[in-house]
Motif scaffolding. Structure first.
Motif, PDB file in Angstrom:
ATOM      1  N   ALA A  58       1.385  85.599 111.224  1.00 22.69           N
ATOM      2  CA  ALA A  58       2.334  84.688 111.771  1.00 22.69           C
ATOM      3  C   ALA A  58       3.132  85.370 113.117  1.00 22.69           C
ATOM      4  CB  ALA A  58       3.380  84.038 111.099  1.00 22.69           C
ATOM      5  N   ALA A  59       3.424  86.900 112.818  1.00 19.28           N
ATOM      6  CA  ALA A  59       4.366  87.445 113.721  1.00 19.28           C
ATOM      7  C   ALA A  59       3.502  88.034 114.931  1.00 19.28           C
ATOM      8  CB  ALA A  59       5.007  88.701 113.043  1.00 19.28           C
ATOM      9  N   ASP A  93       2.561  85.023 117.018  1.00 22.30           N
ATOM     10  CA  ASP A  93       3.913  84.659 117.855  1.00 22.30           C
ATOM     11  C   ASP A  93       4.216  85.694 118.989  1.00 22.30           C
ATOM     12  OD1 ASP A  93       4.656  82.698 116.229  1.00 22.30           O
ATOM     13  OD2 ASP A  93       6.178  83.525 115.289  1.00 22.30           O
ATOM     14  N   ALA A  94       3.631  86.877 118.740  1.00 19.10           N
ATOM     15  CA  ALA A  94       3.895  88.189 119.762  1.00 19.10           C
ATOM     16  C   ALA A  94       2.929  87.796 120.951  1.00 19.10           C
ATOM     17  CB  ALA A  94       3.605  89.442 119.174  1.00 19.10           C
ATOM     18  N   ALA A 151       2.218  84.574 121.974  1.00 15.78           N
ATOM     19  CA  ALA A 151       2.555  83.613 122.514  1.00 15.78           C
ATOM     20  C   ALA A 151       3.096  83.263 123.734  1.00 15.78           C
ATOM     21  CB  ALA A 151       3.313  82.705 121.433  1.00 15.78           C
TER      22      ALA A 151
END
Length: 170
Positions: A163-164, A167-168, A170
């Motif tokens: 998930a991280a 997100d990084a 995005a």
């Protein structure tokens, strides 16, 4: 979408390459597995296989948007090869994200800039990183915004890690 280089060799931790690669590709990104030479099959500790897209000599920072370093025995093998160390250092000093899990951060020790990093790693690797000057945290995901570094400890952290890293990008 982003193009990610995953550096690995035989004996990588299977889930730590398979799971992030699937998550990244599922989000529309491309992941190139790179080792010493192109079109080589590398095998994980538990039997997962990948065919390399290119060799390390043909991999350049400018060709990629992020770096993925899975754990297992692979990082310890790669850190004795200056080509992998230099590419890793280039990514850490760039404004491009670096994603690593478990034993992956071992590779950072050879870069000479470990003392600038905040991260986590597998329990047995954490003291090595501390001795090399890193600010080591014991958390499922640690994000070092100054180096766009996302790190995790073990395969059980993969859902949060994946998930991280998504997100990084995005």
């Amino acid at each position: 979408m982003a193009k990610i280089i995953a550096i690995a060799t035989d004996d990588f931790e299977d889930s730590e390459l398979v799971s992030p690669k699937e998550a990244l590709e599922g989000a529309g990104h491309t992941v190139d597995v790179v080792e010493n030479e192109a079109s080589k099959t590398i095998t994980g500790k538990h039997g997962a296989t990948f065919e390399t897209v290119k060799g390390i000599d043909d991999a350049k920072l400018s060709d990629y948007d992020a770096l993925l370093i899975p754990g297992g025995f692979s990082p310890d093998k790669l850190r004795v090869d200056d080509r992998y160390v230099e590419l890793t250092k280039e990514f850490l000093e760039s404004d491009k994200p670096v994603f690593t899990i478990c034993h992956g951060p071992q590779l950072f020790i050879q870069t000479g800039i470990t003392d600038q990093l905040t991260l986590t790693a597998y329990k047995s690797v954490q003291p090595d990183l501390k001795y090399a000057g890193a600010d080591v945290k014991d958390a499922e995901v640690v994000i070092d915004d100054a180096h766009q570094l996302v790190s995790s400890r073990t395969p059980k952290d993969l859902p949060a890690f994946n998930a991280a890293i998504i997100d990084a990008l995005a």
